[in-house]
Design an enzyme around this catalytic site. Structure first.
Site, PDB file in Angstrom:
ATOM      1  N   ASP A 186      -8.734  -7.977   3.676  1.00 52.80           N
ATOM      2  CA  ASP A 186      -9.783  -7.436   3.097  1.00 52.80           C
ATOM      3  C   ASP A 186     -11.133  -7.558   1.565  1.00 52.80           C
ATOM      4  O   ASP A 186     -12.181  -8.236   1.630  1.00 52.80           O
ATOM      5  CB  ASP A 186      -9.503  -5.610   3.226  1.00 52.80           C
ATOM      6  CG  ASP A 186      -8.659  -4.988   4.097  1.00 52.80           C
ATOM      7  OD1 ASP A 186      -9.189  -6.155   5.851  1.00 52.80           O
ATOM      8  OD2 ASP A 186      -9.030  -3.826   4.115  1.00 52.80           O
TER       9      ASP A 186
ATOM     10  N   GLU B 119       4.173  -3.891   2.813  1.00 52.65           N
ATOM     11  CA  GLU B 119       3.296  -4.228   2.889  1.00 52.65           C
ATOM     12  C   GLU B 119       2.779  -5.607   3.063  1.00 52.65           C
ATOM     13  O   GLU B 119       2.281  -6.263   3.712  1.00 52.65           O
ATOM     14  CB  GLU B 119       1.184  -3.004   2.251  1.00 52.65           C
ATOM     15  CG  GLU B 119       0.321  -3.721   3.656  1.00 52.65           C
ATOM     16  CD  GLU B 119      -0.992  -2.542   2.895  1.00 52.65           C
ATOM     17  OE1 GLU B 119      -0.606  -2.183   1.635  1.00 52.65           O
ATOM     18  OE2 GLU B 119      -1.770  -2.394   3.364  1.00 52.65           O
TER      19      GLU B 119
HETATM   20  C1  GLC Z   1      -4.957  -2.897   5.999  1.00 54.63           C
HETATM   21  C2  GLC Z   1      -5.712  -4.336   5.657  1.00 54.63           C
HETATM   22  C3  GLC Z   1      -5.502  -4.955   7.207  1.00 54.63           C
HETATM   23  C4  GLC Z   1      -5.120  -3.295   8.187  1.00 54.63           C
HETATM   24  C5  GLC Z   1      -5.075  -2.603   7.604  1.00 54.63           C
HETATM   25  C6  GLC Z   1      -3.959  -0.820   8.301  1.00 54.63           C
HETATM   26  O1  GLC Z   1      -6.853  -2.660   5.166  1.00 54.63           O
HETATM   27  O2  GLC Z   1      -6.075  -5.267   4.761  1.00 54.63           O
HETATM   28  O3  GLC Z   1      -5.770  -5.937   7.648  1.00 54.63           O
HETATM   29  O4  GLC Z   1      -5.084  -3.749   9.390  1.00 54.63           O
HETATM   30  O5  GLC Z   1      -4.800  -2.216   6.237  1.00 54.63           O
HETATM   31  O6  GLC Z   1      -2.500  -1.666   7.853  1.00 54.63           O
END
Ligand code: GLC
Length: 432
Positions: free
Chosen positions: A168, A400
């Site tokens: 992101d 995460e």
């Molecule tokens: C964040 C991450 C993305 C992922 C999402 C859900 O937005 O950057 O890659 O899919 O979270 O976990």
């Protein structure tokens, strides 16, 4: 069974909803496209029917034009911004009538995930029968990409939003955002009520993210209009590697199923063109790595990130080039005081070791890296990737993302009990 695996299974069980998994309680309360794929791999080791269901649900939300959205809003929840009423997927004439979703996508992992399910599943006949019921949907998704997003007809598809990359807020996008001057929107973020704001993107970054969506919505998510007007239009090596790897998996699976020669031929054609252009256009000899190409501003983004190494997983580089790539990996990301693999070049001034995709280690990218290194027989580097990944999770928990610096005593950031971290730890523990 190993304690870590037991814990991972528990997390996946807790994050299971009715027919799909959420990535993380609180922070991400819906189904995400590429998360779903990685989660299905983990589920396959202990509950293959849930793994199938995860994928079936995802594909059920496919649009009539083959598109698969990045978030599927299965339930009403006001704990997430931007939610279904912001994205308004129904603006697109071919959007799913059944599910609300976003109007953007995420890396196309589903093809290789199906092949993983086949590899992991014990009852091969049963799993192949399942795959037969869904594989055409994945094929249609690839067709969508080549038809609509390969605007130069070179076998490389674009992403139109940083959220489509999955990485992101990577520093990769900073230069693109500098070319934009979006309005200052008024909105209420929810992510920062779950996670420390210093570990998430800033408000101003969010203005840019929303601005791109505003443009897409204004044109009802029309692909041609987006290609023409989006200030963000990038050929991403991660995204294209996932597509190429998935092409390869679809070929293997169609061959197992039989009677699908036309589709196999088409996939082979895409594959040849994609791999050729990928090597020609996205490799930087100067940096010794694959890099991104900014289609809008007609220039390469000359930075090395964890995405730079994903072509190994898709079998894209020659043996010789793979050696150059792994040398770059170990010199920049594999120093003794660092865990593999930081998401962004640790020697670059834009590196921020605690901030989301601006530096931390992500377990899905590590899993992809591990598999890629194995394929090219870089046994030591693969082993190191696997050990670093397991050490991080054992020491700090199922976070995460993680700080790559070894001297830190607290290095797990973002959401906790994160699904793909759990799923891929199960995967890695089973890898020989
Ligand atoms: C964040 C991450 C993305 C992922 C999402 C859900 O937005 O950057 O890659 O899919 O979270 O976990």
């Amino acid at each position: 069974m190993n304690e870590l695996e037991k814990e991972a299974i528990k997390i996946l069980q807790n994050n299971w909803r009715d027919g799909f998994s959420i990535p993380c309680e609180g922070l991400y309360p819906f189904q995400w496209k590429w998360d779903s794929g990685f989660i299905a791999i983990g589920l396959a080791y202990f509950n293959i029917s849930k793994a199938k269901e995860e994928i079936t649900t995802l594909l059920d939300a496919q649009w009539e034009n083959g598109f698969i959205p990045h978030i599927i809003f299965h339930n009403e929840s006001d704990s997430y911004f931007p939610g279904p009423n912001y994205h308004h997927s129904d603006l697109h004439p071919k959007a799913s009538k059944k599910y609300k979703s976003t109007g953007m996508t995420q890396p196309p992992v589903t093809g290789f995930v199906l092949e993983e399910l086949y590899r992991i599943g014990k009852d091969k006949k049963d799993i192949l029968q399942y795959i037969e019921t869904v594989i055409d949907k994945v094929y249609d998704n690839h067709h969508y990409f080549y038809k609509n997003r390969d605007i130069l007809n070179e076998g490389l598809v674009y992403i139109y939003h940083n959220w489509e990359s999955g990485t992101d807020n990577s520093p990769l996008w900073d230069d693109i955002f500098k070319t934009m001057n979006p309005p200052k929107y008024t909105f209420e973020r929810r992510d920062t009520t779950h996670v420390d704001a210093s570990q998430r993107p800033t408000k101003r970054e969010y203005d840019h993210y929303l601005h791109i969506i505003e443009i897409a919505k204004k044109h009802r998510y029309n692909d041609q209009k987006i290609a023409e007007l989006s200030p963000f239009l990038v050929q991403d090596p991660l995204f294209n590697s996932m597509l190429i790897k998935s092409n390869q998996s679809l070929i293997a699976l169609y061959n197992l199923i039989g009677n699908n020669q036309e589709k196999v031929n088409q996939l082979k054609k895409w594959q040849e063109k994609s791999i050729h252009s990928f090597n020609k256009k996205l490799f930087s000899k100067k940096l010794g790595a694959y890099i991104h190409y900014d289609l809008r501003n007609k220039k390469h983004l000359e930075y090395i990130s964890s995405s730079s190494f994903t072509p190994l997983f898709a079998g894209i580089p020659s043996k010789e080039r793979a050696s150059v790539l792994v040398k770059t990996l170990m010199q920049k990301f594999g120093k003794k005081n660092l865990y593999l693999c930081a998401s962004f070049d640790p020697s670059n001034e834009r590196y921020e070791p605690k901030k989301y995709w601006r530096g931390p280690v992500w377990i899905n990218l590590n899993w992809i890296l591990y598999k890629g290194l194995k394929q090219y027989s870089f046994e030591n580097e693969a082993q190191r990737t696997k050990e670093d990944t397991i050490t991080l999770v054992k020491k700090f928990g199922f976070y995460e993302y993680f700080d790559a610096r070894k001297e830190k005593d607290k290095a797990g950031y973002g959401g906790h009990n994160f699904s793909w971290t759990a799923a891929l730890i199960i995967g890695l523990l089973h890898e020989k």
